[in-house]
Design an enzyme around this catalytic site. Structure first.
Site, PDB file in Angstrom:
ATOM      1  N   LYS A   1       1.163  11.403  -0.701  1.00  0.00           N
ATOM      2  CA  LYS A   1       0.606  12.093  -1.899  1.00  0.00           C
ATOM      3  C   LYS A   1      -0.570  12.899  -1.498  1.00  0.00           C
ATOM      4  O   LYS A   1      -0.714  13.701  -1.940  1.00  0.00           O
ATOM      5  CB  LYS A   1       0.314  10.946  -2.787  1.00  0.00           C
ATOM      6  CG  LYS A   1       1.430   9.948  -3.506  1.00  0.00           C
ATOM      7  CD  LYS A   1       0.896   9.334  -4.495  1.00  0.00           C
ATOM      8  CE  LYS A   1      -0.048   8.144  -4.257  1.00  0.00           C
ATOM      9  NZ  LYS A   1       0.587   6.936  -3.228  1.00  0.00           N
TER      10      LYS A   1
ATOM     11  N   ARG B   1      -3.652   5.799   9.897  1.00  0.00           N
ATOM     12  CA  ARG B   1      -4.455   6.985   9.348  1.00  0.00           C
ATOM     13  C   ARG B   1      -6.021   6.663   9.385  1.00  0.00           C
ATOM     14  O   ARG B   1      -6.389   5.731   9.740  1.00  0.00           O
ATOM     15  CB  ARG B   1      -4.038   6.738   7.726  1.00  0.00           C
ATOM     16  CG  ARG B   1      -4.793   7.797   6.795  1.00  0.00           C
ATOM     17  CD  ARG B   1      -4.407   7.891   5.163  1.00  0.00           C
ATOM     18  NE  ARG B   1      -4.511   6.693   4.583  1.00  0.00           N
ATOM     19  CZ  ARG B   1      -4.338   6.449   3.316  1.00  0.00           C
ATOM     20  NH1 ARG B   1      -3.531   7.371   2.715  1.00  0.00           N
ATOM     21  NH2 ARG B   1      -4.626   5.440   2.592  1.00  0.00           N
TER      22      ARG B   1
ATOM     23  N   ARG C   1      -9.994   3.456   6.481  1.00  0.00           N
ATOM     24  CA  ARG C   1     -10.146   2.828   5.193  1.00  0.00           C
ATOM     25  C   ARG C   1     -10.142   1.311   5.511  1.00  0.00           C
ATOM     26  O   ARG C   1      -9.306   0.896   6.175  1.00  0.00           O
ATOM     27  CB  ARG C   1      -9.027   3.334   4.177  1.00  0.00           C
ATOM     28  CG  ARG C   1      -9.711   4.698   3.535  1.00  0.00           C
ATOM     29  CD  ARG C   1      -8.689   5.098   2.618  1.00  0.00           C
ATOM     30  NE  ARG C   1      -7.676   4.408   1.581  1.00  0.00           N
ATOM     31  CZ  ARG C   1      -7.237   4.760   0.926  1.00  0.00           C
ATOM     32  NH1 ARG C   1      -6.654   6.149   0.815  1.00  0.00           N
ATOM     33  NH2 ARG C   1      -6.496   4.011  -0.013  1.00  0.00           N
TER      34      ARG C   1
END
Ligand code: ADP
Length: 214
Positions: free
Chosen positions: A13, A128, A161
């Site tokens: 996304k 990521r 994250r």
């Protein structure tokens, strides 16, 4: 144009949002980013949000809907068109969004769903890295930065994250299945659902995007 981006964590996304911003100048409204901004402020609300995000649980419908409604009302750029990334995430949020849009008489154009294989999702999320300054996305093996730990675009610091670890990812996937998956049906029933294969890498994604926007 008003678009909703749907799909499990890691489906792409964020990458699709980057392309939509670049090619169609749509404003990127990410509830995840807005919530992480709230955490940075260090307020009691921020601490509460941090606890939930670290567990992979959802923040309350009321809070995220309020954030989205305020952003749509107060950001002059959204008039040019926007995409919602990470919102709605429950059927209640989808209903609330319809109510917000009905007030301004501007319906949603469509929702796009991206699905990808579970193993791929896990690999994408654990590898990521995100730029602290501009939010650009990298991947340790698929799209490493030229200089380790440094953003190619703005020189900002790259970080992982706190919810991109295997345990939290599994919890997020579970929450996605139970709370978010039903929204796909919600938009299908409104004849507003489009599909993009989340297994695609960026070049092919560009092509699918062009077809989708026709
Ligand atoms: P991803 O799509 O990769 O899971 P996001 O950045 O969209 O990541 O969201 C990160 C976390 O923020 C979610 O796991 C959830 O805790 C919280 N969050 C984001 N959007 C919402 C929402 N619409 N409703 C409730 N919680 C949300």
């Amino acid at each position: 144009m008003k678009i909703v981006l749907l799909g499990p964590p890691g489906a792409g996304k964020g990458s699709l949002a980057g392309l939509l911003k670049e090619k169609y100048s749509l404003v990127h409204i990410s509830t995840g980013d807005m919530l992480r901004e709230e955490i940075k402020k260090g307020t009691p609300l921020g601490l509460e949000i941090k606890k939930l995000i670290t567990q992979g649980a959802l923040v309350s419908d009321e809070l995220v809907t309020k954030l989205v409604e305020q952003r749509i009302a107060n950001d002059p750029d959204v008039k040019k068109g926007y995409m919602l990334d990470g919102y709605p995430r429950t059927v209640k949020q989808a209903q609330d969004l319809d109510a917000i849009l009905a007030k301004s008489n501007v319906p949603l154009d469509f929702a796009v769903n991206m699905e990808a294989d579970g193993d791929l999702l896990l690999r994408r999320l654990t590898g990521r890295r995100v730029c602290r300054k501009c939010g650009a996305l990298f991947h340790m093996t698929n799209k490493p930065p030229l200089k380790p730990g440094v953003c190619d675009a703005c020189g900002g610091e790259l970080y992982q994250r706190t919810d991109d670890n295997e345990e939290t990812i599994k919890a997020r996937m579970q929450v996605y299945q139970t709370s978010t998956q039903p929204i796909i049906d919600y938009y299908a029933k409104q004849h507003k659902l489009k599909i993009i294969d989340g297994n695609l890498e960026t070049v092919d994604l560009c092509q699918s995007l062009a077809t989708m926007m026709k």
